[in-house]
Design a protein around this motif. Sequence first.
Motif, mmCIF file in Angstrom:
data_model
loop_
_atom_site.group_PDB
_atom_site.id
_atom_site.type_symbol
_atom_site.label_atom_id
_atom_site.label_comp_id
_atom_site.label_asym_id
_atom_site.label_seq_id
_atom_site.Cartn_x
_atom_site.Cartn_y
_atom_site.Cartn_z
ATOM 1 N N PHE A 1 21.709 -5.180 -50.709
ATOM 2 C CA PHE A 1 22.056 -6.038 -49.575
ATOM 3 C C PHE A 1 22.288 -5.201 -48.321
ATOM 4 C CE2 PHE A 1 25.554 -7.755 -46.978
ATOM 5 C CZ PHE A 1 24.923 -8.898 -46.493
ATOM 6 N N VAL A 2 22.939 -4.048 -48.493
ATOM 7 C CA VAL A 2 23.207 -3.170 -47.343
ATOM 8 C C VAL A 2 21.903 -2.608 -46.783
ATOM 9 C CG1 VAL A 2 24.274 -0.997 -46.608
ATOM 10 C CG2 VAL A 2 25.526 -2.569 -48.107
ATOM 11 N N VAL A 3 21.016 -2.124 -47.682
ATOM 12 C CA VAL A 3 19.779 -1.455 -47.256
ATOM 13 C C VAL A 3 18.764 -2.453 -46.709
ATOM 14 C CG1 VAL A 3 17.804 -0.099 -48.064
ATOM 15 C CG2 VAL A 3 20.099 0.476 -48.830
ATOM 16 N N ILE A 4 18.566 -3.585 -47.418
ATOM 17 C CA ILE A 4 17.520 -4.537 -47.044
ATOM 18 C C ILE A 4 18.021 -5.569 -46.024
ATOM 19 C CG2 ILE A 4 16.003 -6.359 -47.946
ATOM 20 C CD1 ILE A 4 15.754 -4.804 -50.505
ATOM 21 N N GLY A 5 19.332 -5.846 -46.029
ATOM 22 C CA GLY A 5 19.869 -6.858 -45.125
ATOM 23 C C GLY A 5 20.643 -6.291 -43.945
#
Length: 312
Positions: A76-80
């Motif tokens: 979630f951190v990397v892609i969002g």
Amino acid sequence: MCFAFSILFNLAGFSIAIGAFIAGITLGNLPYHFEILGRIKPLRDFFLTLFFVSLGMQLTLEGLTDILPFLFMILFVVIGLKPLLTMIIISLFGYKKRTAFMTGLYSSQISEFGLILVSQGLLIGHISQNIFNLAILLAIISITFTSYITEYSNKLFSRFSSELTLFEHLGEPFAPKRKIFKHTTNDILLCGCNRIGGNILTKLKERKMIPLVIDYNPSVIKRLEEQHIPCIYGDIANEEVINQINFKKIRLLISTTKDKESELDLIKKVKIINPACTLILTADTIADALALYEHGAHYVILPMHLSGHHIS
């Protein structure tokens, strides 16, 4: 250079991989870096393959269920979250929503250098096998995800274009002030004034034909304003920018953006308002050029083909 820097960094207590990386940065800033890169390309590709194979061999699926919650959190951190923060930063630099969106989209993965750091951490015992597995799975998923969304980046931008207007308002205090020119002499519209567009502008100025220029690069707009060239800061794919232009007075439209979807929309818009306008557009491939011709373009610039003809 590689061995010398690796030895020096090793003696200083750092990893030999870090030393090799700094050697690469040093060589990359030399005027001969293209020649060096060309000579070492086969060697680089060979060792890059070995690097990823060695990473895959170290991946174990034991304890996978234990790290799944953390995997989803970091995904979630990397892609969002990471693309969102990138878009905000790019917007604050004064760039338009398209530039911010594309930059954020392409940053939704972890880097190969991150894998080097993780592998070194495992080697010297600073991280556990589970954390290493987490990083490898994160790399596989995020790199695969980025590959697919890059393929459909233009369609994604078109789909969410209206929602992304928020980012343009976010960067307005830092963006160059828009100028609306209503001179009747500006019957030529030039979209994009870097490289190809810059050369076209030079030739038009030699013939005393001053166009109205649209560009979304703040540096280009600043240069044009210094030259007293009528210009609008913005992206021709943006509906708000298109609405600012009086297409009824445009006799010749030249676009160097090479964005097929944007140029097709532009053709449709111009054909409705001013069917007599001459359209000169730009494409990367013959297939894109044929599509533009089919929709009504009068001439399509193919930079690669033209440069080949010119040189030969």
